[in-house]
Write an enzyme that holds these catalytic residues in place. Sequence first.
Site, PDB file in Angstrom:
ATOM      1  N   GLY A 129       0.823  -1.193   0.000  1.00  0.00           N
ATOM      2  CA  GLY A 129       0.000   0.000   0.000  1.00  0.00           C
ATOM      3  C   GLY A 129       0.863   1.252   0.000  1.00  0.00           C
ATOM      4  N   CYS A 130       0.234   2.348  -0.334  1.00  0.00           N
ATOM      5  CA  CYS A 130       0.969   3.610  -0.442  1.00  0.00           C
ATOM      6  C   CYS A 130       1.437   4.089   0.934  1.00  0.00           C
ATOM      7  CB  CYS A 130       0.123   4.651  -1.146  1.00  0.00           C
ATOM      8  SG  CYS A 130      -1.566   4.807  -0.523  1.00  0.00           S
ATOM      9  N   TYR A 131       0.538   4.125   1.899  1.00  0.00           N
ATOM     10  CA  TYR A 131       0.948   4.529   3.248  1.00  0.00           C
ATOM     11  C   TYR A 131       2.018   3.586   3.792  1.00  0.00           C
ATOM     12  CZ  TYR A 131      -3.046   7.796   3.710  1.00  0.00           C
ATOM     13  OH  TYR A 131      -3.942   8.828   3.566  1.00  0.00           O
TER      14      TYR A 131
END
Lengths: 345, 345, 345, 345
Positions: free
Chosen positions: B148-150
């Site tokens: 995921g990006c986070y």
Amino acid sequence: MIKVGIVGATGYTGAELIRILQGHPEVKIEVLTSQSYAGQEIAQVFPQLSPLELPVLIEQEQDKLTEVDVAFLALPHGVSMPIAARLLSAGVKVIDLGADFRLKDAVAYQTWYGLEHSYPQLLAEAVYGLPELKREQIAAARLVANPGCYPTSILLALAPALKHGLLHLDTIIADSKSGVSGAGRGVSLGVHFSEVNENFKAYNVGQHRHTAEIEQELAVLAGKPLTITFTPHLVPMTRGILSTVYAKLRQNLEEEEIRAIYRDFYRGEPFVKVLEAGQYPQTKWCAGSNRAFIGLKKDARTGRLILVSAIDNLVKGASGQAVQNMNILFGLPETMGLEETGLWP
Amino acid sequence: MIKVGIVGATGYTGAELIRILQGHPEVKIEVLTSQSYAGQEIAQVFPQLSPLELPVLIEQEQDKLTEVDVAFLALPHGVSMPIAARLLSAGVKVIDLGADFRLKDAVAYQTWYGLEHSYPQLLAEAVYGLPELKREQIAAARLVANPGCYPTSILLALAPALKHGLLHLDTIIADSKSGVSGAGRGVSLGVHFSEVNENFKAYNVGQHRHTAEIEQELAVLAGKPLTITFTPHLVPMTRGILSTVYAKLRQNLEEEEIRAIYRDFYRGEPFVKVLEAGQYPQTKWCAGSNRAFIGLKKDARTGRLILVSAIDNLVKGASGQAVQNMNILFGLPETMGLEETGLWP
Amino acid sequence: MIKVGIVGATGYTGAELIRILQGHPEVKIEVLTSQSYAGQEIAQVFPQLSPLELPVLIEQEQDKLTEVDVAFLALPHGVSMPIAARLLSAGVKVIDLGADFRLKDAVAYQTWYGLEHSYPQLLAEAVYGLPELKREQIAAARLVANPGCYPTSILLALAPALKHGLLHLDTIIADSKSGVSGAGRGVSLGVHFSEVNENFKAYNVGQHRHTAEIEQELAVLAGKPLTITFTPHLVPMTRGILSTVYAKLRQNLEEEEIRAIYRDFYRGEPFVKVLEAGQYPQTKWCAGSNRAFIGLKKDARTGRLILVSAIDNLVKGASGQAVQNMNILFGLPETMGLEETGLWP
Amino acid sequence: MIKVGIVGATGYTGAELIRILQGHPEVKIEVLTSQSYAGQEIAQVFPQLSPLELPVLIEQEQDKLTEVDVAFLALPHGVSMPIAARLLSAGVKVIDLGADFRLKDAVAYQTWYGLEHSYPQLLAEAVYGLPELKREQIAAARLVANPGCYPTSILLALAPALKHGLLHLDTIIADSKSGVSGAGRGVSLGVHFSEVNENFKAYNVGQHRHTAEIEQELAVLAGKPLTITFTPHLVPMTRGILSTVYAKLRQNLEEEEIRAIYRDFYRGEPFVKVLEAGQYPQTKWCAGSNRAFIGLKKDARTGRLILVSAIDNLVKGASGQAVQNMNILFGLPETMGLEETGLWP
């Protein structure tokens, strides 16, 4: 490999030249100049460039600059003139991204820019570097005057119509909207985030300097002099220019006939796309790309042609077009280093 | 040439995959799928892609999809599971940009995502595709779970400190700020321009799904389980994630000692840059690029380490990292097709 | 009618004071000063104010300034000190929107602001003007030190918890995010639209000057000294501050018990709203209004309290709070002139 | 106190009516309707309104709506017709913010809006509510058709010139630029933040519905029918409209003579400000205010008049103008509740 120098590497068009040229397979950036940051690494000014191997910033007076094959001048108007002359004498090809060599007429230069042109003989030699209109002349040039951002967007929109005599020449109005990066990296209240954000305004209404350059080149296309009304506006965004251009049609052509003329005119052009009926461009389609998109509408109720063009002011409107010109100057494929599509979203 | 399929090509991560892969010298995009736009040209959805030669959009059920070498799944969670299974059976390598194969524990998947995992056996096989931490495992994988990006932004910030046991594990707080593109292309009031522009908010406070994935991988780094506090925020911008991460230092190291550990950890990494003392990243440094920048500060007054990391959520946080994983899967140089610097300004 | 002077009327907090006070039924703006624009009409600086009847801008040295009932000082730190002293001597009440009278300790002032305090005796007298905490002291004051924008957002978020001893004092972290107007109207690359737009960054990490003021007032609330970690960030928007504050809970209270404590603490406060469970504030809810919104979450997994507060940095974080203080100083209803709800969207 | 109903209270113009009216000293908001949120508190939809005492949302069919003195209809076109008829029968004055009663010609309504007008007899009675042009007729009306946002900005810009016969009527071009809130609160890809932000586009080129209304009212001013070219554009900002209007001058007047005509025309108007030579408005000057600013330039090179007008589309372009009309309907001072200056910055 072509040895390249960028004069004024720490402004926005300079930074954009670095971004584009570092991915160009036939280019080596040999010289970067900056009067403010000479002696520093470019990565101290632009940390995002830190992974690249780039030369240390030097002053533009240094001899090293005369040893490149081609120099891009990304400087304020008035400053490029003597540097261009010096580099040309040394056998360096020059692409000037500023306004110093765009006008053919030294008097017009003085009128619009408020200072005397010190190298008027170079005005005659310089080629106005809009490749879609002057490819052959550019190929043979030593000195290319890279067009302004507004003029690029307006000339591409009008060229086919003027070439084909479709318009009443005294009815042309260009209403242009630009992102803030067009104002450069200098600081002023006019580019303060809090004054620009969530705001929209017109500026230099009826008297922007680009008017002279637009009219000069439109006159070439039309075969006779003309005057236009040109109004620039500031959009709360960083990149992009959209020009909405209006003129009366001389004949009662159908919209599709006009579109066919436009398609024919730009056939094979890698960077100009004429859109479908009912389709109009958005500036973000070009963000980071050298493409121009043109939409057109015949306003049958009033007999006007409405043209809408979009470019990235820093790419097709400045540094990308400059690289396109370099490719032509050196006999390379015109799209080399410029294949990138826009960043979306 | 590697034959590539993109499943879910008309979302933002799908479009970003097209942008990156069309410039990749060893890739041919063979299949683009879209359930909503099947049968159309991609240029009808994204006119800015019109000059590219790309396959017509098809439905993901079509056989053609099983004939590619590698498929990128750019789909909502829950949808990828059966498609991945089908493609793996057909001998296609799979890089899933969604959340379906990131968690090792099917129970945790059900807890955080609210649905039962239908292919738990694939969870064991899938490799969490953060190349800077798992390069060797990725090279040997059939199924890569793209982070995921986070989590990418937080794991890169914390990895060296956890690997070296610098932190009290029960003191970690990650305060992350994301641009709006992270929410995808679906429409809702939460992404309405007038509700987001000139606005800033926290959301999913203390209960964002990425928490599970972050804790799972931090535990691997630390060698023991841990819990963190994670708060995401929405920034009125399109691209970019900045994470500010806080934790108590176990020992009284000097800031420069910590920086040296970080530099050593990321030595030779083409996409991770540890910044100088007093320098902190900006999300725009990465716009359109696969780079991550990390700044760090020892807050001597409180004994905390403050880490600040920035990535482009759609590139290093999604599609760029996916291409990086593909390069590893196919034994290509890891930076191929990903050399681009960020767009500035 | 209260005769008001605004010293530094052409900055953003000065302009905001004019906007608020011109609608205040008990105020007459008698004096506006500006060192840069003295002699001009304010409408030459802010054309949008042209319909208002306002006094011509004068220099702050003029005697006329000493004839008002209350003066608002909207000046850079260091400049207010002598002006405040002069006005107080003349019997004028002073509300200083800058930092010169916020710290009780002249040594701390010198440490954080880098210059010696020339009126340390006034530090003792000045009242820190956060009405929700010091209403009675403000009512009796001659000199009010209007709180900083970040401190207002953080103190309102933490006050009930500290007053009730809910938190481990050595675990407090404040991660704040501010719009650009907080940086004032001065020009610099740091507020250039093209550098701020579509960008997000941290700055002054671990060393912002507001830290001193926050810790001083938190210590008053807690009854003992403490240190916090404070990180400010810049959001690409004009107005608004959102602070996300983290701390370990000392006892295992339920979230609703904590919310009840907050509701009780702020009962009857016209400008502070404690939100429902699962509801978190957005900065735009306060745009142009003097309200503060506070959301809270117990992160049961980690035993932390997460507080999220939002204000308009120019209103509750500066000029609105200053008018609230003025209302208290003059015995007026505290909401007079401040009833406006935020502008939405 | 005037009893007011707002029909469609949860859209942007509805919310703006609440914002303005809650500060109006002669108004009590008695009814708020919403088909989607009936039964809820308005503060559940707009938490920022939580401190206000407002009635619970009800459905527009309820009888309570017919008991108010005046109803504002903030509804999509086509929906207002029967509600207006019902309310007028019940003796309620109606101010319709939509398009249903703006066109005098039921055929034109059908042509531009694509549905038959079911109450054509009310078209004759309705007064086009642009107070600066029709104050007396409004005062006597039962049914006010509040002008569109674009028309307001264009009509105010052209009215003096047309009234004085300054322009060639077949040369009028209006190039308008609007913030996104003009598109309403409904969700669509066209208002998705990631598609609008850092983007600029034209839309409905040559065929926007407001054209009919603009031409109808310009014809009244000119005393004869005319057609114009009108192009709307979308600006990446929330509020504001700027219109740049072009037309050929019939006589060779000096710019100052034209300005004098404009000043004279708008003398005493509280909400219209004609700017100085060389001064052009910015949309943000009006943010949250009912003011319109007009700049003008004679383009001597082409014999054209360039007019630039700015308003807040939600205030003077919608809800503010509606309250101004209400003030006229009820014999109140026209500025009551509308004195606020714009929010700057």
